[in-house]
Design a protein around this motif. Structure first.
Motif, PDB file in Angstrom:
ATOM      1  N   GLU A  38       0.837  -1.205   0.000  1.00  0.00           N
ATOM      2  CA  GLU A  38       0.000   0.000   0.000  1.00  0.00           C
ATOM      3  C   GLU A  38       0.870   1.253   0.000  1.00  0.00           C
ATOM      4  OE1 GLU A  38      -3.577  -0.597   2.817  1.00  0.00           O
ATOM      5  OE2 GLU A  38      -2.008  -1.993   3.466  1.00  0.00           O
ATOM      6  N   THR A  39       0.327   2.328  -0.585  1.00  0.00           N
ATOM      7  CA  THR A  39       0.983   3.627  -0.543  1.00  0.00           C
ATOM      8  C   THR A  39       0.043   4.635   0.105  1.00  0.00           C
ATOM      9  OG1 THR A  39       0.257   4.108  -2.795  1.00  0.00           O
ATOM     10  CG2 THR A  39       2.489   3.256  -2.523  1.00  0.00           C
ATOM     11  N   LYS A  40       0.623   5.483   0.933  1.00  0.00           N
ATOM     12  CA  LYS A  40      -0.168   6.486   1.646  1.00  0.00           C
ATOM     13  C   LYS A  40       0.579   7.809   1.670  1.00  0.00           C
ATOM     14  CE  LYS A  40      -2.661   3.243   4.556  1.00  0.00           C
ATOM     15  NZ  LYS A  40      -3.278   3.043   5.870  1.00  0.00           N
ATOM     16  N   ILE A  41      -0.174   8.873   1.933  1.00  0.00           N
ATOM     17  CA  ILE A  41       0.380  10.206   2.129  1.00  0.00           C
ATOM     18  C   ILE A  41       0.239  10.531   3.612  1.00  0.00           C
ATOM     19  CG2 ILE A  41       0.209  12.660   1.570  1.00  0.00           C
ATOM     20  CD1 ILE A  41       1.042  10.876  -0.813  1.00  0.00           C
ATOM     21  N   PHE A  42       1.348  10.945   4.206  1.00  0.00           N
ATOM     22  CA  PHE A  42       1.338  11.310   5.622  1.00  0.00           C
ATOM     23  C   PHE A  42       1.735  12.775   5.743  1.00  0.00           C
ATOM     24  CE2 PHE A  42       3.403  11.946   9.709  1.00  0.00           C
ATOM     25  CZ  PHE A  42       2.425  11.477  10.565  1.00  0.00           C
ATOM     26  N   ASP A  43       0.917  13.560   6.431  1.00  0.00           N
ATOM     27  CA  ASP A  43       1.170  14.985   6.641  1.00  0.00           C
ATOM     28  C   ASP A  43       1.928  15.167   7.949  1.00  0.00           C
ATOM     29  OD1 ASP A  43       1.163  17.726   6.953  1.00  0.00           O
ATOM     30  OD2 ASP A  43      -0.980  17.953   6.531  1.00  0.00           O
ATOM     31  N   CYS A  44       3.174  15.613   7.852  1.00  0.00           N
ATOM     32  CA  CYS A  44       4.031  15.801   9.027  1.00  0.00           C
ATOM     33  C   CYS A  44       3.883  17.178   9.668  1.00  0.00           C
ATOM     34  CB  CYS A  44       5.500  15.632   8.642  1.00  0.00           C
ATOM     35  SG  CYS A  44       5.959  13.988   8.114  1.00  0.00           S
ATOM     36  N   ILE A  81       9.889   8.196  12.730  1.00  0.00           N
ATOM     37  CA  ILE A  81       8.454   7.988  12.917  1.00  0.00           C
ATOM     38  C   ILE A  81       8.211   6.502  12.697  1.00  0.00           C
ATOM     39  CG2 ILE A  81       6.115   8.526  12.164  1.00  0.00           C
ATOM     40  CD1 ILE A  81       7.122  11.138  11.032  1.00  0.00           C
ATOM     41  N   SER A  82       7.497   5.886  13.609  1.00  0.00           N
ATOM     42  CA  SER A  82       7.261   4.445  13.491  1.00  0.00           C
ATOM     43  C   SER A  82       6.431   4.133  12.247  1.00  0.00           C
ATOM     44  CB  SER A  82       6.564   3.908  14.736  1.00  0.00           C
ATOM     45  OG  SER A  82       5.195   4.238  14.718  1.00  0.00           O
ATOM     46  N   PRO A  83       6.724   3.012  11.600  1.00  0.00           N
ATOM     47  CA  PRO A  83       5.937   2.626  10.434  1.00  0.00           C
ATOM     48  C   PRO A  83       4.457   2.443  10.770  1.00  0.00           C
ATOM     49  CG  PRO A  83       7.885   1.250  10.632  1.00  0.00           C
ATOM     50  CD  PRO A  83       7.808   2.094  11.863  1.00  0.00           C
ATOM     51  N   GLU A  84       4.180   1.948  11.958  1.00  0.00           N
ATOM     52  CA  GLU A  84       2.790   1.730  12.369  1.00  0.00           C
ATOM     53  C   GLU A  84       2.024   3.046  12.442  1.00  0.00           C
ATOM     54  OE1 GLU A  84       5.381  -1.535  13.788  1.00  0.00           O
ATOM     55  OE2 GLU A  84       5.470   0.615  14.126  1.00  0.00           O
ATOM     56  N   TYR A  85       2.664   4.085  12.966  1.00  0.00           N
ATOM     57  CA  TYR A  85       2.026   5.397  13.069  1.00  0.00           C
ATOM     58  C   TYR A  85       1.757   5.974  11.680  1.00  0.00           C
ATOM     59  CZ  TYR A  85       0.993  10.087  14.792  1.00  0.00           C
ATOM     60  OH  TYR A  85       0.379  11.278  15.073  1.00  0.00           O
ATOM     61  N   LEU A  86       2.743   5.874  10.800  1.00  0.00           N
ATOM     62  CA  LEU A  86       2.571   6.358   9.430  1.00  0.00           C
ATOM     63  C   LEU A  86       1.438   5.611   8.739  1.00  0.00           C
ATOM     64  CD1 LEU A  86       6.297   6.578   8.312  1.00  0.00           C
ATOM     65  CD2 LEU A  86       4.768   8.492   8.792  1.00  0.00           C
ATOM     66  N   TYR A  87       1.368   4.318   8.964  1.00  0.00           N
ATOM     67  CA  TYR A  87       0.342   3.489   8.327  1.00  0.00           C
ATOM     68  C   TYR A  87      -1.049   3.845   8.843  1.00  0.00           C
ATOM     69  CZ  TYR A  87      -1.964  -0.627   6.455  1.00  0.00           C
ATOM     70  OH  TYR A  87      -2.809  -1.458   5.775  1.00  0.00           O
ATOM     71  N   GLU A  88      -1.174   3.983  10.173  1.00  0.00           N
ATOM     72  CA  GLU A  88      -2.478   4.280  10.779  1.00  0.00           C
ATOM     73  C   GLU A  88      -2.971   5.678  10.434  1.00  0.00           C
ATOM     74  OE1 GLU A  88      -2.190   3.662  14.992  1.00  0.00           O
ATOM     75  OE2 GLU A  88      -1.542   1.582  14.729  1.00  0.00           O
ATOM     76  N   LYS A  89      -2.072   6.655  10.424  1.00  0.00           N
ATOM     77  CA  LYS A  89      -2.459   8.056  10.232  1.00  0.00           C
ATOM     78  C   LYS A  89      -2.362   8.525   8.786  1.00  0.00           C
ATOM     79  CE  LYS A  89      -2.951   8.661  14.679  1.00  0.00           C
ATOM     80  NZ  LYS A  89      -4.253   8.822  15.286  1.00  0.00           N
ATOM     81  N   GLY A  90      -1.749   7.729   7.925  1.00  0.00           N
ATOM     82  CA  GLY A  90      -1.617   8.108   6.523  1.00  0.00           C
ATOM     83  C   GLY A  90      -2.929   7.959   5.771  1.00  0.00           C
ATOM     84  N   VAL A  91      -3.042   8.693   4.681  1.00  0.00           N
ATOM     85  CA  VAL A  91      -4.221   8.668   3.820  1.00  0.00           C
ATOM     86  C   VAL A  91      -3.840   7.898   2.556  1.00  0.00           C
ATOM     87  CG1 VAL A  91      -5.836  10.086   2.491  1.00  0.00           C
ATOM     88  CG2 VAL A  91      -5.001  10.875   4.722  1.00  0.00           C
ATOM     89  N   PRO A  92      -4.644   6.895   2.153  1.00  0.00           N
ATOM     90  CA  PRO A  92      -4.324   6.185   0.911  1.00  0.00           C
ATOM     91  C   PRO A  92      -4.134   7.160  -0.244  1.00  0.00           C
ATOM     92  CG  PRO A  92      -6.095   5.072   2.072  1.00  0.00           C
ATOM     93  CD  PRO A  92      -5.842   6.378   2.793  1.00  0.00           C
ATOM     94  N   VAL A  93      -3.149   6.896  -1.085  1.00  0.00           N
ATOM     95  CA  VAL A  93      -2.815   7.806  -2.174  1.00  0.00           C
ATOM     96  C   VAL A  93      -4.011   8.152  -3.036  1.00  0.00           C
ATOM     97  CG1 VAL A  93      -1.495   8.003  -4.323  1.00  0.00           C
ATOM     98  CG2 VAL A  93      -0.371   7.225  -2.251  1.00  0.00           C
TER      99      VAL A  93
END
Length: 99
Positions: A38-44, A81-93
């Protein structure tokens, strides 16, 4: 069912999610590909107000993102940043506005 460390669990063992690709985007966002495919966008941007992430306000420092053992890091591993956090909080592309 599976056994781990002497404990029996129902279902199948979960593989930990890892970051397999990362690119900095404008607006302090990251494009992240995970080991799940999966690919996601994460806003830092909201993290930049915290002391741990304040050095990333410098755009060049932010753009220096890289992957170390499946984890997104900056500044020689001083910031991560933990991968789990990025995965949970990211928005699918496909759901994100990438402009």
């Amino acid at each position: 069912m599976y056994l781990k460390d002497g404990v029996v669990y129902a279902g199948q063992p979960q593989q930990p999610v890892k970051v397999s690709g990362v690119r900095p985007l404008d607006g302090y966002r990251l494009w992240v590909r995970f080991s799940t495919g999966e690919t996601k966008i994460f806003d830092c941007s909201s993290l930049l107000d915290t002391p741990a992430f304040a050095p990333l306000r410098d755009v060049e420092a932010f753009r220096g993102v890289y992957i170390d053992y499946g984890v997104t890091v900056w500044n020689d591993g001083a910031i991560d940043i933990s991968p789990e956090y990025l995965y949970e909080k990211g928005v699918p592309v496909q759901d994100a506005h990438i402009a």
